[in-house]
Design a protein around this motif. Structure first.
Motif, PDB file in Angstrom:
ATOM      1  N   LEU A 165       5.235   8.104 -13.433  1.00 40.15           N
ATOM      2  CA  LEU A 165       5.798   7.462 -12.234  1.00 40.15           C
ATOM      3  C   LEU A 165       5.729   5.940 -12.355  1.00 40.15           C
ATOM      4  O   LEU A 165       6.620   5.221 -11.903  1.00 40.15           O
ATOM      5  N   ILE A 166       4.662   5.444 -12.993  1.00 41.34           N
ATOM      6  CA  ILE A 166       4.529   3.995 -13.189  1.00 41.34           C
ATOM      7  C   ILE A 166       5.572   3.526 -14.207  1.00 41.34           C
ATOM      8  O   ILE A 166       6.312   2.557 -13.987  1.00 41.34           O
ATOM      9  N   LEU A 167       5.687   4.264 -15.316  1.00 51.92           N
ATOM     10  CA  LEU A 167       6.637   3.866 -16.357  1.00 51.92           C
ATOM     11  C   LEU A 167       8.064   3.889 -15.831  1.00 51.92           C
ATOM     12  O   LEU A 167       8.914   3.113 -16.226  1.00 51.92           O
ATOM     13  N   ASP A 168       8.312   4.795 -14.915  1.00 47.88           N
ATOM     14  CA  ASP A 168       9.635   4.983 -14.346  1.00 47.88           C
ATOM     15  C   ASP A 168       9.982   3.957 -13.289  1.00 47.88           C
ATOM     16  O   ASP A 168      11.123   3.879 -12.843  1.00 47.88           O
ATOM     17  N   GLY A 169       8.968   3.217 -12.819  1.00 49.26           N
ATOM     18  CA  GLY A 169       9.208   2.232 -11.767  1.00 49.26           C
ATOM     19  C   GLY A 169       9.140   2.829 -10.372  1.00 49.26           C
ATOM     20  O   GLY A 169       9.339   2.139  -9.380  1.00 49.26           O
ATOM     21  N   ARG A 170       8.883   4.168 -10.284  1.00 58.95           N
ATOM     22  CA  ARG A 170       8.799   4.732  -8.940  1.00 58.95           C
ATOM     23  C   ARG A 170       7.489   4.321  -8.265  1.00 58.95           C
ATOM     24  O   ARG A 170       7.420   4.181  -7.062  1.00 58.95           O
ATOM     25  N   LEU A 171       6.433   4.140  -9.031  1.00 63.65           N
ATOM     26  CA  LEU A 171       5.233   3.477  -8.511  1.00 63.65           C
ATOM     27  C   LEU A 171       5.306   2.060  -9.057  1.00 63.65           C
ATOM     28  O   LEU A 171       5.112   1.837 -10.257  1.00 63.65           O
ATOM     29  N   CYS A 172       5.636   1.104  -8.189  1.00 67.25           N
ATOM     30  CA  CYS A 172       5.986  -0.205  -8.745  1.00 67.25           C
ATOM     31  C   CYS A 172       4.744  -1.062  -9.015  1.00 67.25           C
ATOM     32  O   CYS A 172       3.656  -0.802  -8.487  1.00 67.25           O
ATOM     33  N   LEU A 173       4.962  -2.074  -9.859  1.00 62.86           N
ATOM     34  CA  LEU A 173       3.862  -2.953 -10.255  1.00 62.86           C
ATOM     35  C   LEU A 173       3.236  -3.592  -9.018  1.00 62.86           C
ATOM     36  O   LEU A 173       3.947  -4.042  -8.128  1.00 62.86           O
ATOM     37  N   GLY A 174       1.921  -3.613  -8.983  1.00 69.16           N
ATOM     38  CA  GLY A 174       1.222  -4.221  -7.850  1.00 69.16           C
ATOM     39  C   GLY A 174       0.988  -3.262  -6.698  1.00 69.16           C
ATOM     40  O   GLY A 174       0.254  -3.586  -5.758  1.00 69.16           O
ATOM     41  N   ALA A 175       1.609  -2.068  -6.739  1.00 64.13           N
ATOM     42  CA  ALA A 175       1.430  -1.118  -5.629  1.00 64.13           C
ATOM     43  C   ALA A 175      -0.036  -0.690  -5.561  1.00 64.13           C
ATOM     44  O   ALA A 175      -0.674  -0.451  -6.593  1.00 64.13           O
ATOM     45  N   ALA A 176      -0.571  -0.616  -4.333  1.00 63.50           N
ATOM     46  CA  ALA A 176      -1.980  -0.219  -4.151  1.00 63.50           C
ATOM     47  C   ALA A 176      -2.038   1.279  -3.875  1.00 63.50           C
ATOM     48  O   ALA A 176      -1.504   1.751  -2.866  1.00 63.50           O
ATOM     49  N   LEU A 177      -2.664   2.030  -4.772  1.00 64.42           N
ATOM     50  CA  LEU A 177      -2.718   3.487  -4.637  1.00 64.42           C
ATOM     51  C   LEU A 177      -3.739   3.892  -3.571  1.00 64.42           C
ATOM     52  O   LEU A 177      -4.673   3.138  -3.270  1.00 64.42           O
ATOM     53  N   PRO A 178      -3.580   5.089  -3.014  1.00 67.98           N
ATOM     54  CA  PRO A 178      -4.551   5.545  -2.003  1.00 67.98           C
ATOM     55  C   PRO A 178      -5.930   5.755  -2.611  1.00 67.98           C
ATOM     56  O   PRO A 178      -6.064   5.923  -3.837  1.00 67.98           O
ATOM     57  N   GLY A 179      -6.944   5.754  -1.773  1.00 60.87           N
ATOM     58  CA  GLY A 179      -8.292   6.043  -2.240  1.00 60.87           C
ATOM     59  C   GLY A 179      -8.382   7.462  -2.786  1.00 60.87           C
ATOM     60  O   GLY A 179      -7.546   8.308  -2.469  1.00 60.87           O
ATOM     61  N   GLU A 180      -9.416   7.697  -3.611  1.00 54.63           N
ATOM     62  CA  GLU A 180      -9.538   8.992  -4.287  1.00 54.63           C
ATOM     63  C   GLU A 180      -9.605  10.142  -3.287  1.00 54.63           C
ATOM     64  O   GLU A 180      -8.941  11.161  -3.451  1.00 54.63           O
ATOM     65  N   ARG A 181     -10.406   9.956  -2.233  1.00 56.27           N
ATOM     66  CA  ARG A 181     -10.599  11.052  -1.280  1.00 56.27           C
ATOM     67  C   ARG A 181      -9.273  11.391  -0.584  1.00 56.27           C
ATOM     68  O   ARG A 181      -8.894  12.544  -0.446  1.00 56.27           O
ATOM     69  N   ASP A 182      -8.538  10.332  -0.154  1.00 57.75           N
ATOM     70  CA  ASP A 182      -7.272  10.566   0.561  1.00 57.75           C
ATOM     71  C   ASP A 182      -6.266  11.279  -0.327  1.00 57.75           C
ATOM     72  O   ASP A 182      -5.583  12.215   0.090  1.00 57.75           O
ATOM     73  N   LEU A 183      -6.158  10.818  -1.577  1.00 59.86           N
ATOM     74  CA  LEU A 183      -5.164  11.451  -2.451  1.00 59.86           C
ATOM     75  C   LEU A 183      -5.572  12.899  -2.739  1.00 59.86           C
ATOM     76  O   LEU A 183      -4.724  13.808  -2.718  1.00 59.86           O
ATOM     77  N   ALA A 184      -6.874  13.108  -2.965  1.00 58.08           N
ATOM     78  CA  ALA A 184      -7.336  14.472  -3.233  1.00 58.08           C
ATOM     79  C   ALA A 184      -6.951  15.383  -2.075  1.00 58.08           C
ATOM     80  O   ALA A 184      -6.447  16.494  -2.275  1.00 58.08           O
TER      81      ALA A 184
ATOM     82  N   LYS B  28       0.846  -1.196   0.000  1.00 58.30           N
ATOM     83  CA  LYS B  28       0.000   0.000   0.000  1.00 58.30           C
ATOM     84  C   LYS B  28       0.882   1.246   0.000  1.00 58.30           C
ATOM     85  O   LYS B  28       1.849   1.313   0.753  1.00 58.30           O
ATOM     86  N   ILE B  29       0.514   2.225  -0.813  1.00 59.42           N
ATOM     87  CA  ILE B  29       1.278   3.469  -0.815  1.00 59.42           C
ATOM     88  C   ILE B  29       0.389   4.565  -0.231  1.00 59.42           C
ATOM     89  O   ILE B  29      -0.761   4.717  -0.663  1.00 59.42           O
ATOM     90  N   SER B  30       0.926   5.315   0.705  1.00 55.52           N
ATOM     91  CA  SER B  30       0.091   6.316   1.376  1.00 55.52           C
ATOM     92  C   SER B  30      -0.155   7.510   0.457  1.00 55.52           C
ATOM     93  O   SER B  30       0.614   7.767  -0.489  1.00 55.52           O
ATOM     94  N   ALA B  31      -1.224   8.249   0.772  1.00 55.14           N
ATOM     95  CA  ALA B  31      -1.551   9.430  -0.034  1.00 55.14           C
ATOM     96  C   ALA B  31      -0.417  10.441   0.031  1.00 55.14           C
ATOM     97  O   ALA B  31      -0.088  11.096  -0.972  1.00 55.14           O
ATOM     98  N   HIS B  32       0.235  10.546   1.212  1.00 52.33           N
ATOM     99  CA  HIS B  32       1.315  11.537   1.316  1.00 52.33           C
ATOM    100  C   HIS B  32       2.508  11.135   0.472  1.00 52.33           C
ATOM    101  O   HIS B  32       3.161  11.974  -0.154  1.00 52.33           O
ATOM    102  N   ALA B  33       2.802   9.814   0.438  1.00 50.70           N
ATOM    103  CA  ALA B  33       3.928   9.359  -0.396  1.00 50.70           C
ATOM    104  C   ALA B  33       3.642   9.667  -1.866  1.00 50.70           C
ATOM    105  O   ALA B  33       4.501  10.163  -2.589  1.00 50.70           O
ATOM    106  N   VAL B  34       2.412   9.384  -2.315  1.00 46.58           N
ATOM    107  CA  VAL B  34       2.087   9.679  -3.727  1.00 46.58           C
ATOM    108  C   VAL B  34       2.149  11.191  -3.952  1.00 46.58           C
ATOM    109  O   VAL B  34       2.672  11.663  -4.971  1.00 46.58           O
TER     110      VAL B  34
END
Ligand SMILES: Cc1ncc(COP(=O)(O)O)c(C=O)c1O
Length: 469
Positions: free
Chosen positions: A33-52, A2-8
């Motif tokens: 970020l995905i193409l670059d590998g900084r957001l790695c395959l399988g990483a779970a992104l934060p929910g929409e509200r948290d990231l917003a 899981k990747i936190s909203a703050h990390a993203v």
């Protein structure tokens, strides 16, 4: 994972800048970020509200950005679960072919590595084969390396003004192997590692794999900030610096900075590029870092001065530290191949890591690259490096990752600035090596200029970043 909203939020950085609707800018930034590998395959992104909340935008914008990524195959969603990162199938996205249907092969500017010098290598391997039978009675597994090469490496340091005994040398399979071994031996999870920013990407990778925390200190156009490094070293468990023709900038640390830089933590000095002085000013040669600071852990390699395919590098350190590394080593490898070691010993003994002709050619290629940039991409600022194999080129706008993602459509691959740093830094930069023949370099810059024009006209690329060395 899981990747936190703050990390993203930290990774997307200044995503609000630039033209077009906000959700497009956000999905573009996440895709890079995905193409670059900084957001790695399988990483779970934060929910929409948290990231917003974390990036100061509306939930609608994040929702639209996520939907675009799902449509293009970069995110997978399931009911009541976080969206996870994936890559589109090979045949899905358009743009994997060259624009304009041109059939010339892609020019690889992602690798900063010279081709092999065939005659020099041939002679070294002939010598190695003559010496090989002397090793037949031994088992061939040697965690410290062949005696001949340990002596030859000690001689290489001696010629550079640093008395060294073979007992202070361990042979590794390249400098990257040395970095990985040292990271595993010296670091515990959550230790802090201080390093030049930008720096060599695979070193960052080795430190994050050891679960260390990263402490970057900026290397600016005029070099290292010694007070900042000293301050950072007080809270770090390890420092990693490249003072000799730094990758990617090509900068060289002054003798004065070397003398005054006494870090409070152990320091790895990477001398992989130390033999590649191109400004012809041998009088400006500073002593190796370890000549000023005896506890320094130095690493080196013949990959840039001779050929990466040899896969020969080394660690120079106190024997007690080498013993600790030797105990760590068997978890991943049991030694370096003997024939290559004997060939490298012959090369070092014959002074082949500083071949005047090879250095003249590199310098001529550096000139050609600078001229081609001035002609085809005049807005790019690329200071001439005193040595090494790369220019650190700066665009006026933050286009590095987008340019790397579209460049293969125009027949060239490049390494984008953010690959050399953390937290999305260096988005205005790309690293350009001058290790290819002059005509290929000129053509590569022409293709890069064409990619840049396409980008400026609103095109986007979908290429995963090429491997870097
Ligand atoms: C600074 C630096 N360190 C280490 C390496 C890795 O070298 P090797 O090929 O010897 O593993 C490189 C290769 O580009 C480099 O530039």
């Amino acid at each position: 994972m899981k990747i936190s909203a703050h990390a993203v939020g930290r990774m997307v950085g200044a995503w609000q800048e630039g033209p077009g609707p906000a959700h497009r800018r956000l999905s573009d930034r996440l895709r890079l970020l995905i193409l670059d590998g900084r957001l790695c395959l399988g990483a779970a992104l934060p929910g929409e509200r948290d990231l917003a909340g974390a990036i100061g935008t509306s939930r609608t914008t994040v929702g639209a950005a996520y939907r675009t990524l799902v449509e293009h195959g970069y995110l997978e969603t399931r009911e009541r679960a976080r969206a996870t990162v994936r890559l589109p199938h090979e045949d899905a996205p358009a743009g994997r072919r060259r624009a304009g249907g041109a059939d010339a092969e892609t020019i690889n500017l992602s690798f900063a590595a010279p081709p092999a010098p065939p005659e020099v290598l041939h002679a070294a391997f002939a010598t190695a084969l003559e010496r090989l039978p002397l090793h037949f009675e031994r088992h061939g597994y040697d965690r410290y390396g062949a005696g001949e090469l340990r002596e030859a490496v000690a001689g290489w340091y001696g010629r550079r003004g640093l008395a060294t005994s073979p007992g202070q040398v361990m042979i590794t399979s390249g400098a990257q192997h040395a970095i990985g071994l040292l990271a595993r031996t010296l670091l515990s999870p959550r230790d802090k590692v201080l390093f030049d920013h930008p720096t060599y990407p695979h070193a960052i990778r080795a430190f994050t794999d050891a679960r260390a925390r990263l402490l970057p200190v900026a290397v600016g156009p005029s070099g290292w900030d010694v007070p900042q490094l000293l301050a950072g070293a007080r809270s770090a468990q390890l420092a990693y610096l490249i003072p000799d023709f730094h990758n990617p900038t090509g900068l060289y640390m002054s003798a004065e900075a070397r003398r005054s830089l006494r870090p409070a933590c152990p320091v790895i000095i990477d001398e992989t590029l130390a033999d590649l002085r191109l400004d012809g000013d041998a009088g400006r040669e500073a002593e190796p870092f370890a000549a000023h600071h005896p506890s320094t852990i130095s690493i080196g390699s013949v990959s840039k001065s001779i050929w990466g395919g040899l896969r020969i590098g080394w660690i120079r350190a106190e024997p007690a530290l080498l013993e600790r590394v030797a105990r760590t080593r068997p978890a991943t490898d049991l030694g370096t191949p003997v024939v290559e070691q004997l060939a490298a010993a012959a090369l070092l003994d014959a002074g082949q890591t500083r071949r005047p002709e090879a250095l003249r050619q590199l310098r001529a290629q550096q000139d050609v690259l600078l001229e081609a940039l001035a002609e085809h991409l005049p807005e790019v600022h690329a200071p001439r490096a005193p040595g090494g194999v790369t220019l650190w080129a700066r665009f006026p706008e933050p286009v590095g990752s987008r340019l790397a993602a579209i460049a293969p459509d125009h027949g060239v691959t490049i390494a984008a600035g953010p690959q050399f740093g953390i937290g999305g830094a260096f988005e205005r930069h790309v690293r350009l090596p001058y290790t290819l023949p002059a005509a290929r370099l000129t053509e590569a810059v022409r293709r890069l200029a064409s990619a840049h024009r396409a980008l400026t006209a609103g095109a986007t690329g979908t290429h995963v970043p090429a491997a870097v060395a």
